[in-house]
Design an enzyme around this catalytic site. Structure first.
Site, PDB file in Angstrom:
ATOM      1  N   LYS A 173     -12.550 -28.735  47.750  1.00 52.46           N
ATOM      2  CA  LYS A 173     -13.108 -29.578  46.739  1.00 52.46           C
ATOM      3  C   LYS A 173     -14.671 -29.570  46.899  1.00 52.46           C
ATOM      4  O   LYS A 173     -15.412 -29.456  45.915  1.00 52.46           O
ATOM      5  CB  LYS A 173     -12.665 -31.002  46.596  1.00 52.46           C
ATOM      6  N   ARG A 217      -8.563 -42.110  45.220  1.00 47.91           N
ATOM      7  CA  ARG A 217      -7.508 -41.539  46.150  1.00 47.91           C
ATOM      8  C   ARG A 217      -6.168 -42.467  46.030  1.00 47.91           C
ATOM      9  O   ARG A 217      -5.165 -41.983  46.945  1.00 47.91           O
ATOM     10  CB  ARG A 217      -8.045 -41.771  47.390  1.00 47.91           C
ATOM     11  N   ARG A 220     -13.277 -25.201  59.804  1.00 55.56           N
ATOM     12  CA  ARG A 220     -14.211 -25.891  59.311  1.00 55.56           C
ATOM     13  C   ARG A 220     -15.232 -26.204  60.310  1.00 55.56           C
ATOM     14  O   ARG A 220     -14.899 -27.001  61.435  1.00 55.56           O
ATOM     15  CB  ARG A 220     -13.802 -26.966  58.568  1.00 55.56           C
ATOM     16  N   ARG A 268     -15.640 -31.900  62.485  1.00 62.66           N
ATOM     17  CA  ARG A 268     -15.422 -33.149  62.132  1.00 62.66           C
ATOM     18  C   ARG A 268     -14.653 -34.028  62.940  1.00 62.66           C
ATOM     19  O   ARG A 268     -13.417 -33.494  63.081  1.00 62.66           O
ATOM     20  CB  ARG A 268     -15.402 -33.430  60.395  1.00 62.66           C
ATOM     21  N   ARG A 303      -3.816 -37.430  57.457  1.00 63.14           N
ATOM     22  CA  ARG A 303      -4.857 -37.178  56.389  1.00 63.14           C
ATOM     23  C   ARG A 303      -3.430 -36.476  55.241  1.00 63.14           C
ATOM     24  O   ARG A 303      -3.464 -37.151  54.065  1.00 63.14           O
ATOM     25  CB  ARG A 303      -5.811 -36.251  56.474  1.00 63.14           C
TER      26      ARG A 303
HETATM   27  P1  AP5 Z   1     -14.222 -27.912  51.953  1.00 62.38           P
HETATM   28  O1  AP5 Z   1     -14.578 -27.609  50.504  1.00 62.38           O
HETATM   29  O2  AP5 Z   1     -14.716 -29.041  52.686  1.00 62.38           O
HETATM   30  O3  AP5 Z   1     -12.604 -28.789  51.526  1.00 62.38           O
HETATM   31  P2  AP5 Z   1     -12.428 -30.241  50.872  1.00 62.38           P
HETATM   32  O4  AP5 Z   1     -11.216 -30.277  49.805  1.00 62.38           O
HETATM   33  O5  AP5 Z   1     -13.998 -31.159  50.211  1.00 62.38           O
HETATM   34  O6  AP5 Z   1     -11.912 -31.115  51.957  1.00 62.38           O
HETATM   35  P3  AP5 Z   1     -11.996 -32.357  52.975  1.00 62.38           P
HETATM   36  O7  AP5 Z   1     -11.383 -32.338  54.118  1.00 62.38           O
HETATM   37  O8  AP5 Z   1     -13.699 -32.686  52.974  1.00 62.38           O
HETATM   38  O9  AP5 Z   1     -11.367 -33.356  51.877  1.00 62.38           O
HETATM   39  P4  AP5 Z   1     -10.815 -34.646  52.174  1.00 62.38           P
HETATM   40  O10 AP5 Z   1     -10.467 -35.053  50.880  1.00 62.38           O
HETATM   41  O11 AP5 Z   1      -9.879 -34.919  53.182  1.00 62.38           O
HETATM   42  O12 AP5 Z   1     -12.078 -35.521  52.919  1.00 62.38           O
HETATM   43  P5  AP5 Z   1     -13.430 -36.407  52.554  1.00 62.38           P
HETATM   44  O13 AP5 Z   1     -14.655 -35.912  53.070  1.00 62.38           O
HETATM   45  O14 AP5 Z   1     -13.182 -36.869  51.036  1.00 62.38           O
HETATM   46  O15 AP5 Z   1     -13.235 -26.773  52.228  1.00 62.38           O
HETATM   47  C1  AP5 Z   1     -12.450 -26.895  53.487  1.00 62.38           C
HETATM   48  C2  AP5 Z   1     -12.834 -25.510  54.565  1.00 62.38           C
HETATM   49  O16 AP5 Z   1     -12.335 -24.402  53.954  1.00 62.38           O
HETATM   50  C3  AP5 Z   1     -14.317 -25.211  54.835  1.00 62.38           C
HETATM   51  O17 AP5 Z   1     -14.606 -24.782  55.972  1.00 62.38           O
HETATM   52  C4  AP5 Z   1     -14.706 -24.183  53.781  1.00 62.38           C
HETATM   53  O18 AP5 Z   1     -15.867 -23.571  54.037  1.00 62.38           O
HETATM   54  C5  AP5 Z   1     -13.334 -23.546  53.681  1.00 62.38           C
HETATM   55  N1  AP5 Z   1     -13.051 -23.170  52.123  1.00 62.38           N
HETATM   56  C6  AP5 Z   1     -13.567 -23.586  51.020  1.00 62.38           C
HETATM   57  N2  AP5 Z   1     -13.142 -22.640  50.055  1.00 62.38           N
HETATM   58  C7  AP5 Z   1     -12.120 -21.685  50.451  1.00 62.38           C
HETATM   59  C8  AP5 Z   1     -11.693 -20.671  50.057  1.00 62.38           C
HETATM   60  N3  AP5 Z   1     -11.471 -20.579  48.815  1.00 62.38           N
HETATM   61  N4  AP5 Z   1     -11.149 -19.780  50.909  1.00 62.38           N
HETATM   62  C9  AP5 Z   1     -11.084 -20.010  52.194  1.00 62.38           C
HETATM   63  N5  AP5 Z   1     -11.731 -21.110  52.719  1.00 62.38           N
HETATM   64  C10 AP5 Z   1     -12.389 -21.750  51.813  1.00 62.38           C
HETATM   65  O19 AP5 Z   1     -12.895 -37.903  53.137  1.00 62.38           O
HETATM   66  C11 AP5 Z   1     -12.953 -38.095  54.478  1.00 62.38           C
HETATM   67  C12 AP5 Z   1     -12.259 -39.329  54.817  1.00 62.38           C
HETATM   68  O20 AP5 Z   1     -13.064 -40.319  54.319  1.00 62.38           O
HETATM   69  C13 AP5 Z   1     -10.968 -39.771  54.236  1.00 62.38           C
HETATM   70  O21 AP5 Z   1     -10.020 -39.433  55.092  1.00 62.38           O
HETATM   71  C14 AP5 Z   1     -10.893 -41.281  54.211  1.00 62.38           C
HETATM   72  O22 AP5 Z   1     -10.852 -41.957  55.502  1.00 62.38           O
HETATM   73  C15 AP5 Z   1     -12.266 -41.445  53.766  1.00 62.38           C
HETATM   74  N6  AP5 Z   1     -12.614 -41.566  52.303  1.00 62.38           N
HETATM   75  C16 AP5 Z   1     -13.199 -40.908  51.555  1.00 62.38           C
HETATM   76  N7  AP5 Z   1     -13.082 -40.993  50.253  1.00 62.38           N
HETATM   77  C17 AP5 Z   1     -12.363 -42.119  50.103  1.00 62.38           C
HETATM   78  C18 AP5 Z   1     -11.751 -42.948  49.095  1.00 62.38           C
HETATM   79  N8  AP5 Z   1     -11.700 -42.657  48.015  1.00 62.38           N
HETATM   80  N9  AP5 Z   1     -10.727 -44.123  49.431  1.00 62.38           N
HETATM   81  C19 AP5 Z   1     -10.447 -44.225  50.966  1.00 62.38           C
HETATM   82  N10 AP5 Z   1     -11.011 -43.458  51.799  1.00 62.38           N
HETATM   83  C20 AP5 Z   1     -12.020 -42.526  51.598  1.00 62.38           C
END
Ligand code: AP5
Length: 218
Positions: free
Chosen positions: A13, A88, A127, A160, A171
């Site tokens: 994402k 979420r 990552r 991370r 997660r």
């Molecule tokens: P990346 O683009 O980083 O993936 P992502 O979907 O953004 O992954 P996240 O793990 O950041 O999402 P998340 O939703 O768990 O975490 P968030 O930060 O929102 O890509 C992943 C990897 O793959 C990278 O290394 C990239 O280079 C690689 N890649 C990308 N595209 C590729 C491809 N096509 N092919 C191969 N490789 C590829 O949330 C973190 C925490 O914050 C949550 O767990 C929670 O505790 C809190 N939080 C955040 N939002 C909320 C909410 N709304 N409510 C409650 N808690 C929340």
């Protein structure tokens, strides 16, 4: 254009959000990035959030809803925005609907990233992020020029804390139980656009462009 990016952890994402933000000229609002910045700055929000994040749990709804409502009231969101990682939970989705209703606005599309669990685990285990500027890399698919050094700012690359295996397992469970129900929630509103999120970053982006088409109002 008002967009939501929905999908499991590591689905790509954040990677696609950078391209979407550039092409469509809308701010990228990532609740994960906002919370990680608060943790880094050691604010009271950061201290509260860190405990949940490191375990792979969701930060309480009232905290993240407050963050997003305040953020989308900023002037740079007048012509649209993209939410990455929010909503979420159904409670968050309802709060977003309510806020948009007050502003007489609607979401244009919810992009639902589809990728299987093996690929997610592979991506997350590779990552690395820059501890200084937050840029995201992958030791398997998107390595930096110089090992463990950010190409953009020269900062040190780290894993991370919530990318450790135990937190990743949690997660994924949390995604299934609390976030996946949003797929149906938005399907019923006829704004869900499934995106096959495997392949190269460019291939996935061109599927997104196709899904958004030309007819999305600003
Ligand atoms: P990346 O683009 O980083 O993936 P992502 O979907 O953004 O992954 P996240 O793990 O950041 O999402 P998340 O939703 O768990 O975490 P968030 O930060 O929102 O890509 C992943 C990897 O793959 C990278 O290394 C990239 O280079 C690689 N890649 C990308 N595209 C590729 C491809 N096509 N092919 C191969 N490789 C590829 O949330 C973190 C925490 O914050 C949550 O767990 C929670 O505790 C809190 N939080 C955040 N939002 C909320 C909410 N709304 N409510 C409650 N808690 C929340």
């Amino acid at each position: 254009m008002r967009l939501v990016l929905l999908g499991p952890p590591g689905a790509g994402k954040g990677t696609q959000a950078l391209l979407i933000s550039e092409k469509y000229g809308i701010p990228h609002i990532s609740t994960g990035d906002i919370l990680r910045e608060a943790v880094k700055q050691g604010t009271s929000l950061g201290q509260k959030a860190q405990e949940y994040m490191n375990k792979g749990e969701l930060v309480p709804d009232e905290i993240v809803i407050g963050i997003v409502v305040e953020r989308i009231q900023q002037p740079d969101c007048n012509n649209g925005f993209m939410l990455d990682g929010f909503p979420r939970t159904v409670v968050q989705a309802e709060a977003l609907d309510e806020e948009l209703r007050k502003r007489k606005q609607e979401l244009d599309a919810v992009l639902s990233f589809e990728v299987d669990e093996d690929e997610i685990v592979r991506r997350i285990s590779g990552r690395r992020i820059c501890e200084k500027c937050g840029a995201v890399y992958n030791i398997n698919t998107e390595p930096t020029t110089k090992k463990e050094v950010c190409d953009q700012c020269g900062g040190k690359l780290i894993t991370r804390p919530d990318d450790e295996p135990e937190a990743v397992r949690r997660r994924l469970q949390v995604y299934k139980s609390q976030t996946e129900p949003l797929i149906n929630y938005y399907k019923q509103k006829s704004i869900l656009k499934p995106i096959k999120a495997v392949g190269t970053v460019e291939e996935i982006f061109s599927r997104i462009e196709k899904a958004l088409g030309e007819g999305v109002p600003s």
